[in-house]
Design an enzyme around this catalytic site. Sequence first.
Site, PDB file in Angstrom:
ATOM      1  N   GLY A 701     -21.770  54.440   3.702  1.00 29.77           N
ATOM      2  CA  GLY A 701     -22.017  53.200   3.221  1.00 29.77           C
ATOM      3  C   GLY A 701     -21.508  52.633   4.654  1.00 29.77           C
ATOM      4  N   GLY A 704     -18.085  52.817   5.872  1.00 30.86           N
ATOM      5  CA  GLY A 704     -17.496  53.819   6.355  1.00 30.86           C
ATOM      6  C   GLY A 704     -18.066  54.972   5.851  1.00 30.86           C
ATOM      7  N   LYS A 705     -17.114  56.330   5.853  1.00 32.32           N
ATOM      8  CA  LYS A 705     -17.443  57.628   5.211  1.00 32.32           C
ATOM      9  C   LYS A 705     -16.249  57.812   4.175  1.00 32.32           C
ATOM     10  CE  LYS A 705     -20.480  59.195   9.323  1.00 32.32           C
ATOM     11  NZ  LYS A 705     -20.456  60.411  10.413  1.00 32.32           N
ATOM     12  N   VAL A 706     -16.627  58.612   3.170  1.00 30.05           N
ATOM     13  CA  VAL A 706     -16.438  59.563   1.940  1.00 30.05           C
ATOM     14  C   VAL A 706     -16.736  61.151   1.857  1.00 30.05           C
ATOM     15  CG1 VAL A 706     -15.833  59.986  -1.193  1.00 30.05           C
ATOM     16  CG2 VAL A 706     -17.005  57.880   0.856  1.00 30.05           C
ATOM     17  N   LYS A 721     -12.385  58.028   1.738  1.00 25.77           N
ATOM     18  CA  LYS A 721     -12.753  56.689   1.882  1.00 25.77           C
ATOM     19  C   LYS A 721     -12.499  56.884   3.004  1.00 25.77           C
ATOM     20  CE  LYS A 721     -14.585  52.252   1.140  1.00 25.77           C
ATOM     21  NZ  LYS A 721     -14.657  51.490   0.415  1.00 25.77           N
ATOM     22  N   ASP A 826     -18.044  43.491  -7.411  1.00 23.12           N
ATOM     23  CA  ASP A 826     -19.225  44.845  -6.812  1.00 23.12           C
ATOM     24  C   ASP A 826     -19.032  45.570  -8.060  1.00 23.12           C
ATOM     25  OD1 ASP A 826     -21.078  45.255  -5.650  1.00 23.12           O
ATOM     26  OD2 ASP A 826     -19.743  47.085  -4.044  1.00 23.12           O
TER      27      ASP A 826
END
Length: 1021
Positions: A701, A704-706, A721, A826
């Site tokens: 996203g 960053g990355k998951v 995350k 969100d």
Amino acid sequence: MTKPPFSPSKTKLPLLFLLLSSILFLVNSQFSPAERATLLNLKREWGNPPTLQSWDATSSPCDWPEIKCSGDGSVISISVNNYNINGSIPESISTLEYLTVLDLSFNSFSGNFPTAILNCSKLQHLDLSQNLFVGNIPANIDWLKALQYLDLSANNFTGDIPPEIGNLTQLKILHLYMNFFEGIYPKEISNLVNLEALRLAYNGFSPAAIPPEFGKLRNIKYIWMRQANVVGEIPESFVNLSSLEHLDLAENSMVGEIPSGLFLLKNLSEVYLFKNRFSGNIPQVIESLNLVEVDLSMNNLTGLIPEDFGKLRNLELLNLFANNLYGEVSPSLGLIPSLKNFRVFKNNLSGKLPPEMGNHSKLEAFEVSDNHFTGNLPENLCAGGTLTGVVAFNNYLSGEIPKSLGNCPTLRSVQLYGNDLSGEVPLGLWTTLNLSSIILNDNSFSGHLPNIVAWNFIRLEISNNKFSGEIPPGVSSWARLIVFKASNNMFTGQIPQELTSLPQLITLTLDGNSLSGELPSVIVSWKSLTTLNLARNKLSGPIPPVFGSLPDLLDLDFSQNELSGQIPPQLGQLKLSSLNLSSNQLTGRIPQEFDNMAYGNSFLNNPHLCARNSISNLRSCDRKVKKTKKLSPRILAVVLILALILFLVTILMILFLIKDYRQKKLTRDLATWKLTSFHRLDFTEVNILSSLSESNMIGSGGSGKVYKIPVDRFGQYVAVKRIWSDRKMDHLLEKEFHAEIQILGSVRHSNIVKLLCCISSDDSKLLVYEYLDNQSLDRWLHRKKDFFLDSPVVLDWPVRLNIAIGAAQGLCYMHHDCTPPIIHRDVKSSNILLDSDFKAKIADFGLAKILKKKNEPNTMSAVAGSFGYIAPEYAYTTRVNEKIDVYSFGVVLLELVTGREPSDGSENTSLAEWAWKQYGQEKPVADFIDYEIKQSCYLEDMETVFKLGLMCTSPLPTSRPSMKEVLQILQRCRSLEGHDKKAEKDHDAAPLLREDKYLYSYKCNSKKLIDESGNSLVSLV
């Protein structure tokens, strides 16, 4: 001089003070042991809730926080508002003979109306609201002769409102809204001569007109009968309601004209006649100077807007939108000194707009779209410095945008599309501090795009104008841009590389310009891009393979350019719903994934393309292959063996070197990492850090990355995350990290994702969560990613309903049970995760905010959230409350019912706007339901949830229910857990469907839910 009589000397004052203190102590220490026994019995009946810890047998009830006593020690007040108590009200409560106040609101009490209360003859204040009571209001309610306040709202009461309620002549407040009353509202209410507030909204009354006798309520200030099945006309007798301040008859079926005398009421401050079916003209007799708010929107009103509106010097809000009004707007309306909101859109109004509008008041909203206005926009709309929105699309306005709008710091949205406006956009407008969207399509605007725009700019639509020049390199600073539509203008030059660095961009359309040069060969971001249209330009060169790496791209159009070379096979990796490469100079074979009839029209007018299959308009590829000299089998075998040995040796050496390097690096860097745990852990930071490889990445996203990381040999995983932190550049990401830590580290709820620990260093931060096998809801609803596209599994309605209830429970806990409350900001289907049993859990709190103290304003520095889920008021104001989460959750409910995506409305509309439009056209709700789950026995429940989604996405935040109310409505769509033999016996053993560990009892042939007693549950909405 002698002392005055009875004047104590200074020496006697301490003795007198001591005597008085002793008397007060003796009075306060007195109490009735019988009353204490009654209260302790209440506590036992309610399951000894921890919120009542102070209730014990060793202290005086007068010292308990929830109890108040009279001077002689008698219990006169019990208040347990929002104490998380369930159970029923025992008969013993009737022994509290001096009780005057009983407040049991916002709990989970159940059963019928507690008739034992009727024996408390001195009761003045009774509040049973926001509970689970059922059945009828007893006819002997009038035993409570002293009652002044009665609130039974938000329960499950049914039947008629008893006419005996009119005998409570001391009553000042009567709240019966949000129940299941089926009869009519009795005219005997008119006998309540002291009544000040009457709230009957959101009930399923039989269609009936308002009794003319209600005109006798001379002290009434507040009448709320929204969605109460009101028909007929507004009674002429309402002219007698001289104290009326608020009238809300919204969403009914009323007809006729508005009584002329209604506007003569001297204290009337609000008139809401929202979404009715009135006809006739607005009366000309408007002389009151006290009107503050007038809302006659969404009716069938006709005629002119009365000029006398301009006499209302205190008028702040004028809502006349969505009617059939015609003629010109009087210039006098622009002279009202207190006017803040002017909304007359969706009428047949014509002529010029009041030129002085905004010049004499602090105007906040100016919405005149969908009319026939001509001439210029008023020059001084933002003279008061408070304007947030200018909405004037679909008119015949001409001239230029007023330059004063370029100096309006509060402006958030400008929507002027579909007019005859021209000239250049004022330079200051682009950089107005809080501007978030500009929509100028279908005009004649000219000029160049700026290098810099407002920091919060998310939407720019300028298609079908005369903008020219190059797209500036400064476009890289438009970091929050989500939608960029600039079709059919006169832009030239190359597509700048900087345009590909916009991380949140979803839609980019630049078709119909004169752009030239090659396509960008490197794409910096565009991870969220779903629509890319560059058709009808002068682009040349090959299609770069990098376009095949855009993960969410659905619509791609490069047609009518001068592109050449082969189509890169990487494009075949995209899951495109539409592809158009027609009218170019492409060559070679089309990728195998497109070699079928589904893309038959995607390659027209490319004479040098070929296909293996017989696709229309493409020639068949030449399959001839040159013959080559074959090697002998023995030589070929030797070569293959030697190559295999060399390959294996090389691989082993590489693996050894990589392992050695990683081990050294991990040992060297481990000291820089810090682990903070929130739960008992079965792993260390070494387990996590050693597995942060691309092979374990499952998503990415903006922050960053998951990763999916194994933590033991038994198949246990965690989700990690990773957030990069650059102390110079990523201050916002640092705030997101601390927000998520602050919230999730302390939150404990089964419907909120569990944060196990965080691991941080100077340049990276890792959030370690529990891993949920079924990932996010949106992947199941919208069939995302390869696994879900190929899977035959479809979420049926019972599972979807459980998911909605679970997510609602999580949000309800955040809004109502956390201290202080939490706003997520969100909420969306991709942030609702599902475990192996499809239990829903709320995730991703990077944008959440903890509210401050009650009644303290809450503002945010930026509009956060995801496109399609953002509440409309969030574009106009930074004030934050729980209703923005309710709006976003309403969009999720619409997704669950319709299967549509949040941006899947018609052109320029979201799913919520589309749903409201369909409902406003009175189309059957069954037409909107996802065809994959359209089963007759669930249709009524699906319709209930659809309408609940509409309620949650109401344009007015005050019209949206709370999450507690949303949860109660959803739970009414599900029968109680467990087998109910009586329900089965009385209702022909309705089929029981086990889904996700819950039991549902439905009688499909009648399409009604039944409760534990076998009674039909009628939906609130």
